[in-house]
Write a protein that holds these residues in place. Structure first.
Motif, PDB file in Angstrom:
ATOM      1  N   ASP A   1       0.908  -0.927   0.424  1.00 32.71           N
ATOM      2  CA  ASP A   1      -0.072  -0.108   0.308  1.00 32.71           C
ATOM      3  C   ASP A   1       0.786   1.151  -0.083  1.00 32.71           C
ATOM      4  N   GLU A   2       0.118   2.337   0.109  1.00 30.80           N
ATOM      5  CA  GLU A   2       0.581   3.414   0.342  1.00 30.80           C
ATOM      6  C   GLU A   2       1.657   4.115   1.475  1.00 30.80           C
ATOM      7  N   SER A   3       1.675   3.283   2.303  1.00 28.13           N
ATOM      8  CA  SER A   3       2.174   3.370   3.299  1.00 28.13           C
ATOM      9  C   SER A   3       3.840   2.436   3.325  1.00 28.13           C
ATOM     10  N   THR A   4       3.711   1.981   2.497  1.00 25.71           N
ATOM     11  CA  THR A   4       5.260   0.363   2.276  1.00 25.71           C
ATOM     12  C   THR A   4       4.581  -0.383   2.918  1.00 25.71           C
ATOM     13  N   GLN A   5       3.568  -0.799   3.907  1.00 27.55           N
ATOM     14  CA  GLN A   5       3.556  -2.216   4.288  1.00 27.55           C
ATOM     15  C   GLN A   5       2.765  -2.463   3.634  1.00 27.55           C
ATOM     16  N   THR A   6       3.008  -4.065   3.525  1.00 24.22           N
ATOM     17  CA  THR A   6       2.165  -5.120   2.913  1.00 24.22           C
ATOM     18  C   THR A   6       1.505  -6.308   3.522  1.00 24.22           C
TER      19      THR A   6
END
Length: 215
Positions: free
Chosen positions: A181-186
């Motif tokens: 996602d945009e927050s670099t979370q997966t």
């Protein structure tokens, strides 16, 4: 929630030139040191404009070993109607003093192959139609053998971004998939995996084992 498949290395007969190159560059050298991620090459086929009704797929690796991703086309997962290379990636490493001294000779002995390999990006970014299953076979290519292929199929969702990573630790490889996602979370991705067993003594068509659905 398993999102990775593991494979073991398989030895191949290596050409004399490749063996010499490996010796010159120091196969038994200490663990490789890599350039920072911001200095790693990226091949971006998407840019700022994602086509409507499509999803982004990133192909990447954690190793200097070349990782090749083949897209499987057709419904025969072990006997595809067609296949083509979707990406070839490699993590750029910091050359040792020995590697720097012999790089020119090694490239000459490899007929220019070493220079081409070193130009490979660490990550390739591509887009695929959403809501349609896509299948890949991933293989890590090392000096004297291969690890894989490992197989994976999933259905991307529109405007989503996914990461396929073929990682190699020197003994085994693993193929992982995550949604980003945009927050670099997966987060995990629903997908399927399978194996293709060769016929007895290499005779006959490969046998599909699976697929196994992973949620």
């Amino acid at each position: 929630m398993d999102t990775k498949t593991f494979g073991q290395t398989r030895l191949l007969k290596a050409c004399a030139a490749c063996s010499v190159v490996a010796a010159l560059l120091g196969c038994a050298a200490p663990a490789a040191q890599y350039y920072p991620d911001e200095e790693q090459a990226i091949e971006d086929e998407v840019g700022a404009a994602l086509p409507p009704g499509s999803a982004i797929v990133e192909f990447t690796t954690n190793s200097a070993a070349v990782a090749a991703f083949q897209q499987r086309v057709g419904d025969k997962l072990c006997e595809p109607d067609a296949q083509h290379i979707a990406a070839r990636v490699r993590r750029r490493e910091i050359p040792s003093e020995v590697q720097q001294n012999f790089r020119g000779l090694a490239n000459f002995l490899s007929l220019g192959a070493l220079a081409q390999i070193e130009k490979l990006p660490k990550t390739k970014i591509a887009h695929y139609p959403a809501n349609q299953p896509i299948a890949f076979a991933a293989t890590a290519y090392i000096t004297d053998g291969t690890c894989g292929p490992l197989f994976l199929q999933f259905t991307p969702q529109a405007a989503k971004r996914y990461s396929l990573s073929m990682d190699f630790n020197g003994q085994s490889c693993r193929l992982g998939i995550r949604e980003m996602d945009e927050s670099t979370q997966t987060r995990p991705v629903k997908h399927s995996r399978w194996r293709c067993a060769e016929g007895f003594l290499g005779i006959g068509k490969p046998t599909l084992i699976g697929p196994d659905e992973i949620n």
